[in-house]
Design a protein around this motif. Structure first.
Motif, PDB file in Angstrom:
ATOM      1  N   THR A   1      -2.166  18.403  -5.846  1.00 44.38           N
ATOM      2  CA  THR A   1      -3.319  17.513  -5.990  1.00 44.38           C
ATOM      3  C   THR A   1      -3.015  16.375  -6.943  1.00 44.38           C
ATOM      4  O   THR A   1      -3.351  15.213  -6.679  1.00 44.38           O
ATOM      5  CB  THR A   1      -4.538  18.302  -6.503  1.00 44.38           C
ATOM      6  N   GLU A   2      -2.359  16.695  -8.055  1.00 40.25           N
ATOM      7  CA  GLU A   2      -2.011  15.662  -9.023  1.00 40.25           C
ATOM      8  C   GLU A   2      -0.996  14.694  -8.431  1.00 40.25           C
ATOM      9  O   GLU A   2      -1.077  13.478  -8.655  1.00 40.25           O
ATOM     10  CB  GLU A   2      -1.439  16.308 -10.294  1.00 40.25           C
ATOM     11  N   GLY A   3      -0.042  15.241  -7.656  1.00 39.66           N
ATOM     12  CA  GLY A   3       0.940  14.372  -7.005  1.00 39.66           C
ATOM     13  C   GLY A   3       0.294  13.430  -6.009  1.00 39.66           C
ATOM     14  O   GLY A   3       0.627  12.231  -5.948  1.00 39.66           O
ATOM     15  N   LEU A   4      -0.639  13.950  -5.224  1.00 47.34           N
ATOM     16  CA  LEU A   4      -1.355  13.109  -4.265  1.00 47.34           C
ATOM     17  C   LEU A   4      -2.195  12.057  -4.974  1.00 47.34           C
ATOM     18  O   LEU A   4      -2.301  10.913  -4.512  1.00 47.34           O
ATOM     19  CB  LEU A   4      -2.240  13.980  -3.366  1.00 47.34           C
ATOM     20  N   LYS A   5      -2.794  12.471  -6.101  1.00 48.26           N
ATOM     21  CA  LYS A   5      -3.580  11.515  -6.877  1.00 48.26           C
ATOM     22  C   LYS A   5      -2.702  10.382  -7.393  1.00 48.26           C
ATOM     23  O   LYS A   5      -3.080   9.200  -7.326  1.00 48.26           O
ATOM     24  CB  LYS A   5      -4.251  12.247  -8.049  1.00 48.26           C
ATOM     25  N   ARG A   6      -1.511  10.740  -7.895  1.00 40.01           N
ATOM     26  CA  ARG A   6      -0.587   9.710  -8.376  1.00 40.01           C
ATOM     27  C   ARG A   6      -0.142   8.801  -7.241  1.00 40.01           C
ATOM     28  O   ARG A   6      -0.025   7.578  -7.411  1.00 40.01           O
ATOM     29  CB  ARG A   6       0.635  10.357  -9.038  1.00 40.01           C
ATOM     30  N   GLU A   7       0.102   9.393  -6.064  1.00 38.16           N
ATOM     31  CA  GLU A   7       0.510   8.590  -4.916  1.00 38.16           C
ATOM     32  C   GLU A   7      -0.583   7.606  -4.523  1.00 38.16           C
ATOM     33  O   GLU A   7      -0.318   6.448  -4.195  1.00 38.16           O
ATOM     34  CB  GLU A   7       0.849   9.500  -3.729  1.00 38.16           C
ATOM     35  N   ARG A   8      -1.846   8.090  -4.539  1.00 32.50           N
ATOM     36  CA  ARG A   8      -2.959   7.188  -4.209  1.00 32.50           C
ATOM     37  C   ARG A   8      -3.074   6.066  -5.227  1.00 32.50           C
ATOM     38  O   ARG A   8      -3.343   4.914  -4.874  1.00 32.50           O
ATOM     39  CB  ARG A   8      -4.263   7.984  -4.145  1.00 32.50           C
ATOM     40  N   GLN A   9      -2.853   6.417  -6.505  1.00 28.46           N
ATOM     41  CA  GLN A   9      -2.910   5.384  -7.538  1.00 28.46           C
ATOM     42  C   GLN A   9      -1.795   4.366  -7.355  1.00 28.46           C
ATOM     43  O   GLN A   9      -2.021   3.152  -7.459  1.00 28.46           O
ATOM     44  CB  GLN A   9      -2.828   6.025  -8.922  1.00 28.46           C
ATOM     45  N   LEU A  10      -0.579   4.877  -7.092  1.00 25.32           N
ATOM     46  CA  LEU A  10       0.550   3.977  -6.906  1.00 25.32           C
ATOM     47  C   LEU A  10       0.349   3.069  -5.697  1.00 25.32           C
ATOM     48  O   LEU A  10       0.786   1.921  -5.683  1.00 25.32           O
ATOM     49  CB  LEU A  10       1.843   4.781  -6.764  1.00 25.32           C
ATOM     50  N   ALA A  11      -0.308   3.598  -4.679  1.00 26.88           N
ATOM     51  CA  ALA A  11      -0.560   2.801  -3.475  1.00 26.88           C
ATOM     52  C   ALA A  11      -1.537   1.670  -3.734  1.00 26.88           C
ATOM     53  O   ALA A  11      -1.683   0.775  -2.903  1.00 26.88           O
ATOM     54  CB  ALA A  11      -1.093   3.690  -2.354  1.00 26.88           C
ATOM     55  N   ARG A  12      -2.209   1.687  -4.893  1.00 27.54           N
ATOM     56  CA  ARG A  12      -3.195   0.674  -5.231  1.00 27.54           C
ATOM     57  C   ARG A  12      -2.806  -0.138  -6.463  1.00 27.54           C
ATOM     58  O   ARG A  12      -3.622  -0.911  -6.965  1.00 27.54           O
ATOM     59  CB  ARG A  12      -4.555   1.341  -5.447  1.00 27.54           C
TER      60      ARG A  12
ATOM     61  N   ASP B   1       0.061  -2.697  -8.352  1.00 26.43           N
ATOM     62  CA  ASP B   1       1.220  -3.566  -8.227  1.00 26.43           C
ATOM     63  C   ASP B   1       2.328  -3.045  -9.140  1.00 26.43           C
ATOM     64  O   ASP B   1       2.126  -2.892 -10.353  1.00 26.43           O
ATOM     65  CB  ASP B   1       0.836  -5.000  -8.618  1.00 26.43           C
ATOM     66  N   ALA B   2       3.482  -2.762  -8.568  1.00 24.36           N
ATOM     67  CA  ALA B   2       4.560  -2.097  -9.311  1.00 24.36           C
ATOM     68  C   ALA B   2       5.068  -2.936 -10.479  1.00 24.36           C
ATOM     69  O   ALA B   2       5.447  -2.392 -11.517  1.00 24.36           O
ATOM     70  CB  ALA B   2       5.705  -1.753  -8.362  1.00 24.36           C
ATOM     71  N   LEU B   3       5.076  -4.249 -10.339  1.00 32.24           N
ATOM     72  CA  LEU B   3       5.640  -5.100 -11.390  1.00 32.24           C
ATOM     73  C   LEU B   3       4.696  -5.247 -12.577  1.00 32.24           C
ATOM     74  O   LEU B   3       5.099  -5.099 -13.730  1.00 32.24           O
ATOM     75  CB  LEU B   3       5.982  -6.482 -10.826  1.00 32.24           C
ATOM     76  N   THR B   4       3.440  -5.543 -12.305  1.00 29.26           N
ATOM     77  CA  THR B   4       2.516  -5.907 -13.383  1.00 29.26           C
ATOM     78  C   THR B   4       1.575  -4.791 -13.810  1.00 29.26           C
ATOM     79  O   THR B   4       0.962  -4.870 -14.873  1.00 29.26           O
ATOM     80  CB  THR B   4       1.656  -7.108 -12.945  1.00 29.26           C
ATOM     81  N   GLY B   5       1.427  -3.749 -12.985  1.00 30.16           N
ATOM     82  CA  GLY B   5       0.462  -2.710 -13.297  1.00 30.16           C
ATOM     83  C   GLY B   5      -0.967  -3.079 -12.960  1.00 30.16           C
ATOM     84  O   GLY B   5      -1.887  -2.288 -13.191  1.00 30.16           O
ATOM     85  N   CYS B   6      -1.186  -4.257 -12.406  1.00 24.62           N
ATOM     86  CA  CYS B   6      -2.518  -4.662 -11.953  1.00 24.62           C
ATOM     87  C   CYS B   6      -2.833  -3.972 -10.627  1.00 24.62           C
ATOM     88  O   CYS B   6      -1.975  -3.356 -10.006  1.00 24.62           O
ATOM     89  CB  CYS B   6      -2.582  -6.173 -11.737  1.00 24.62           C
ATOM     90  N   ALA B   7      -4.074  -4.102 -10.199  1.00 24.79           N
ATOM     91  CA  ALA B   7      -4.413  -3.678  -8.853  1.00 24.79           C
ATOM     92  C   ALA B   7      -3.618  -4.515  -7.851  1.00 24.79           C
ATOM     93  O   ALA B   7      -3.272  -5.666  -8.123  1.00 24.79           O
ATOM     94  CB  ALA B   7      -5.907  -3.845  -8.618  1.00 24.79           C
ATOM     95  N   ASN B   8      -3.304  -3.930  -6.698  1.00 21.09           N
ATOM     96  CA  ASN B   8      -2.634  -4.705  -5.656  1.00 21.09           C
ATOM     97  C   ASN B   8      -3.664  -5.192  -4.636  1.00 21.09           C
ATOM     98  O   ASN B   8      -4.866  -4.996  -4.797  1.00 21.09           O
ATOM     99  CB  ASN B   8      -1.517  -3.893  -4.997  1.00 21.09           C
ATOM    100  N   ARG B   9      -3.176  -5.825  -3.573  1.00 18.43           N
ATOM    101  CA  ARG B   9      -4.089  -6.390  -2.579  1.00 18.43           C
ATOM    102  C   ARG B   9      -4.975  -5.315  -1.959  1.00 18.43           C
ATOM    103  O   ARG B   9      -6.170  -5.528  -1.754  1.00 18.43           O
ATOM    104  CB  ARG B   9      -3.295  -7.127  -1.484  1.00 18.43           C
ATOM    105  N   ARG B  10      -4.393  -4.164  -1.655  1.00 20.48           N
ATOM    106  CA  ARG B  10      -5.170  -3.106  -1.023  1.00 20.48           C
ATOM    107  C   ARG B  10      -6.329  -2.658  -1.905  1.00 20.48           C
ATOM    108  O   ARG B  10      -7.468  -2.521  -1.444  1.00 20.48           O
ATOM    109  CB  ARG B  10      -4.255  -1.912  -0.726  1.00 20.48           C
ATOM    110  N   ALA B  11      -6.042  -2.436  -3.185  1.00 19.19           N
ATOM    111  CA  ALA B  11      -7.097  -2.008  -4.108  1.00 19.19           C
ATOM    112  C   ALA B  11      -8.147  -3.091  -4.262  1.00 19.19           C
ATOM    113  O   ALA B  11      -9.354  -2.808  -4.299  1.00 19.19           O
ATOM    114  CB  ALA B  11      -6.494  -1.658  -5.463  1.00 19.19           C
ATOM    115  N   PHE B  12      -7.689  -4.346  -4.355  1.00 20.20           N
ATOM    116  CA  PHE B  12      -8.640  -5.439  -4.482  1.00 20.20           C
ATOM    117  C   PHE B  12      -9.575  -5.511  -3.288  1.00 20.20           C
ATOM    118  O   PHE B  12     -10.796  -5.683  -3.450  1.00 20.20           O
ATOM    119  CB  PHE B  12      -7.901  -6.774  -4.637  1.00 20.20           C
TER     120      PHE B  12
END
Length: 304
Positions: free
Chosen positions: A130-141, A143-154
């Motif tokens: 569950t924690e791994g899936l939660k992290r994956e969902r967070q990472l999917a939202r 931006d890897a470079l800046t740590g901001c939300a990405n387009r999908r999350a926005f």
């Protein structure tokens, strides 16, 4: 009182899981050695005790009522039917369990055979998954470079804000921010310097805005700011100040970057988020065409 025979004890001891037999009042009549070991009790200690001894202290007061309700219409319950059960060991430690209930009538006595399985390892694996899936969902939202939300999350957050505006007439503002002259930084100092600059700007944006606001990176050097509960006059105060702070930061770094910002404030929701983005992008682009480094505000629907 029911008196278990030796063959029944042998049968329980042959069971692959911790097993006990209780009467209609919840009294433990007999149990096997696996159950004694699981809960940390010496042999035959539990015989005559109430089964509530094996459940967490805070649940015991209600447990007798649960037993009475179950015994009115006892039914076989397989493992997996209730996944939030916990047992309590003799030392007081609690641990997750799964329980199978099998009603039995013996010598006119209503009994229940309870099979108990320690779910600690499975629960730990489930929690890790569950924690791994939660992290994956967070990472999917994110931006890897800046740590901001990405387009999908926005897009998800903006859709929610459009719904609030449409249903409850709550205002919000959207700012589209583009870095002027960013290519010069990459060309003169390399892409690593450009990445560091984007990270610095992202941190500045996040620190200057409210916790309810969203900073998202949706392109190479393009950011959008979603400002809930923000009419145009509030957005103007916030973003004029933000623009000054960003320019001061660039001046300290002797950096040629400035900022073109288009701002759209909504008191009525556009039909779709793509329409919203198109309008605020056009506002930003109009600044680019007229010399860069400015803010242009607009209202939706337009106030004539």
């Amino acid at each position: 009182m029911f008196n278990p025979s030796l063959p029944l004890q042998d049968l329980l001891n042959a069971m692959p899981d911790a097993t006990l037999v209780v009467d209609s009042e919840g009294q433990i009549l007999i149990c096997n050695h696996l159950l004694e070991e699981l809960f940390g009790y010496p042999p035959r200690y539990l015989e005559g005790e109430m089964v509530s001894r094996l459940i967490p202290q805070e649940q015991r007061s209600a447990h007798h009522q649960h037993i009475q309700q179950y015994m009115q219409t006892p039914q076989r319950r397989m493992m997996g039917a209730v996944m939030t059960l916990y047992g309590q060991k003799s030392q007081g430690d609690t641990f997750p369990v799964d329980i199978m209930l099998s009603p039995l009538v013996l010598d006119d006595n209503k009994l229940v055979i309870c099979t108990v399985r320690d779910m600690t390892d499975i629960k730990q694996m489930q929690d890790a998954l569950t924690e791994g899936l939660k992290r994956e969902r967070q990472l999917a939202r994110i931006d890897a470079l800046t740590g901001c939300a990405n387009r999908r999350a926005f897009m998800e957050l903006a859709e929610y804000e459009l719904e609030r505006c449409s249903r409850y007439q709550r205002p919000f503002s959207l700012a589209y921010l583009d870095l002027d002259n960013f290519k010069q930084v990459n060309d003169l100092h390399g892409h690593l310097a450009g990445d560091n600059l984007l990270q610095n700007i992202a941190r500045r944006l996040q620190s200057c805005l409210r916790s309810s606001d969203t900073v998202a990176r949706i392109g190479g050097d393009e950011f959008v700011l979603l400002l809930p509960e923000t009419p145009q006059n509030v957005a103007k105060f916030m973003l004029d100040r933000l623009h000054r702070q960003l320019l001061e930061e660039m001046a300290k770094q002797h950096c040629p970057v400035t900022f073109s910002i288009g701002v759209l404030s909504c008191t009525q929701a556009p039909e779709h988020i793509d329409h919203l983005l198109k309008m605020v992008d056009e506002l930003m682009y109009s600044i680019k065409q007229k010399g860069k480094n400015a803010i242009r505000y607009c209202h939706f629907p337009a106030i004539l």
